[in-house]
Design a protein around this motif. Structure first.
Motif, PDB file in Angstrom:
ATOM      1  N   LYS A  75      -5.545   8.104  -2.056  1.00  0.00           N
ATOM      2  CA  LYS A  75      -5.022   7.557  -0.883  1.00  0.00           C
ATOM      3  C   LYS A  75      -5.765   6.584  -0.204  1.00  0.00           C
ATOM      4  O   LYS A  75      -5.542   5.688   0.562  1.00  0.00           O
ATOM      5  CB  LYS A  75      -4.876   8.640   0.121  1.00  0.00           C
ATOM      6  CG  LYS A  75      -3.386   9.467   0.079  1.00  0.00           C
ATOM      7  CD  LYS A  75      -3.346  10.414   1.286  1.00  0.00           C
ATOM      8  CE  LYS A  75      -1.999  11.152   1.171  1.00  0.00           C
ATOM      9  NZ  LYS A  75      -1.871  12.296   2.041  1.00  0.00           N
ATOM     10  N   ARG A 107      -2.439  -1.186   1.013  1.00  0.00           N
ATOM     11  CA  ARG A 107      -1.399  -1.298   2.088  1.00  0.00           C
ATOM     12  C   ARG A 107      -1.634  -2.333   3.140  1.00  0.00           C
ATOM     13  O   ARG A 107      -1.287  -3.124   3.647  1.00  0.00           O
ATOM     14  CB  ARG A 107      -0.860   0.144   2.718  1.00  0.00           C
ATOM     15  CG  ARG A 107       0.252  -0.034   3.379  1.00  0.00           C
ATOM     16  CD  ARG A 107       0.766   1.518   3.876  1.00  0.00           C
ATOM     17  NE  ARG A 107       1.062   1.996   2.769  1.00  0.00           N
ATOM     18  CZ  ARG A 107       0.271   3.294   2.237  1.00  0.00           C
ATOM     19  NH1 ARG A 107      -0.503   3.510   3.004  1.00  0.00           N
ATOM     20  NH2 ARG A 107       0.821   3.932   1.093  1.00  0.00           N
ATOM     21  N   ASP A 108      -3.142  -1.975   3.702  1.00  0.00           N
ATOM     22  CA  ASP A 108      -3.655  -2.715   4.903  1.00  0.00           C
ATOM     23  C   ASP A 108      -3.892  -4.361   4.367  1.00  0.00           C
ATOM     24  O   ASP A 108      -3.385  -5.199   5.277  1.00  0.00           O
ATOM     25  CB  ASP A 108      -5.000  -2.446   5.058  1.00  0.00           C
ATOM     26  CG  ASP A 108      -4.882  -1.048   6.042  1.00  0.00           C
ATOM     27  OD1 ASP A 108      -3.747  -0.372   6.267  1.00  0.00           O
ATOM     28  OD2 ASP A 108      -5.865  -0.459   6.265  1.00  0.00           O
ATOM     29  N   SER A 147      -4.531   3.033   0.881  1.00  0.00           N
ATOM     30  CA  SER A 147      -4.507   2.689   2.294  1.00  0.00           C
ATOM     31  C   SER A 147      -5.098   1.192   2.578  1.00  0.00           C
ATOM     32  O   SER A 147      -4.670   0.443   3.286  1.00  0.00           O
ATOM     33  CB  SER A 147      -5.042   3.657   3.291  1.00  0.00           C
ATOM     34  OG  SER A 147      -6.493   3.095   3.694  1.00  0.00           O
TER      35      SER A 147
END
Lengths: 210, 210
Positions: free
Chosen positions: B133, B140-141, B137
């Motif tokens: 994760k 994704r950012d 993340s």
């Protein structure tokens, strides 16, 4: 992958191979006995030894046929063109298609090199090198033509092969992604990784040689 | 990695863990017996059971500590900045540095999920998800900020982790590449794969947060 046609002998051999791949992938080569395998297939242990005189003969046969099968699939899939982008796309697609349908066999091939005797290990490693050289030559041609941007040909080939083979760890048929979807995403990642131009209609490349 | 300080008990436990990692990586968990392990360490089997009541307790401890060690290493290495490029670079460096020094442990952790009982498997998979994760993340950012170009966050995270962990398959200390050289090449491949801008002086990024 089990053959369903052929003589009784061929069917028995195919059943032994299939059961061996599943058992070895599940328990590890050393932990699986010929007796256990015979019970799984539903034959006497003596019958097993007619096909495979030793447990290591069986392992070697499985690993050799995995690699010769992969090389044959690549010979069939490899495009006529000299274009490195089309050749790399074909390599990626063939690699993923071959392994995604052979989870146990891939697992055994990657895990049980440790269990082969030296001469047999050498032979399997030669087959692997032959296959990896195909990818290195595509990467080299693309880099020399100024189409790919690759810092280290050998290391990039290993990285790509491990990235692609890793699909079998997480992919299960019937997941949110189709096999075609997986191939497309890995192809896009591969092309970016080697610095290939990313056309807006890049998905048409994926199917150009299919 | 063996601890060389501490009480006799701590030294014995460290010796058991080290020997277990090597034996399991070599032969597979099912094929290794507690008796064999005790002989390897040079203690009585009864002594082994004082530290690890069952063989599966031992395996679980090894796999849990591998993952909590990886998460702790990432907590220590993770930069303060919100910059996705710097965070991704730190993730890649930490992942490679951690695994390249723990070949047997990585091998056991990746191979022997099959040998854990269901609740323990669930716990190890949760730790893995927590670690993955972190990468998702970052990706994704970066994608939301328009810095990365990522088609599928989850699949890209898996592909990167498998590509990086694959280093342990071929890398041996003392090869033509230093560990720093490996990190640099994998970092450049990762940045290209996620479509991050490739500054000419990209190698200065590598060390910016080291």
């Amino acid at each position: 992958m089990a053959r369903t046609t052929g003589s009784d002998g061929e069917r028995t051999e195919a059943a032994i191979r299939e059961a061996a791949l599943v058992l070895i992938a599940r328990h590890g080569y050393e932990a699986v006995s010929m007796r256990q395998l015979a019970a799984e297939v539903g034959v006497q242990a003596a019958a097993l030894y007619r096909y495979f005189p030793t447990k290591e003969d069986l392992l070697y046969t499985l690993m050799r046929d995995h690699m010769t099968g992969l090389l044959a699939a690549w010979q069939a899939a490899r495009p006529e063109t000299a274009n490195p982008v089309a050749r790399l796309a074909a390599y990626v697609e063939n690699h993923i298609a071959f392994h995604i349908e052979r989870r146990s066999s891939t697992h055994v091939s990657n895990m049980e090199l440790r269990s082969l005797a030296p001469e047999r290990l050498t032979h399997i490693l030669k087959l692997r090198t032959t296959y990896e050289k195909e990818l290195r030559s595509i990467l080299r041609d693309g880099a020399e033509a100024g189409i790919f941007s690759v810092d280290d040909i050998g290391l990039t080939a290993m990285a790509l092969i491990q990235m692609m083979t890793g699909v079998i760890v997480w992919y299960r048929p019937g997941e949110r992604l189709s096999i075609d979807g997986v191939k497309r995403t890995y192809l896009a990642m591969t092309m970016r990784l080697v610095g290939a131009p990313q056309p807006a209609g890049e998905q048409s490349n994926v199917h150009a040689h299919a």
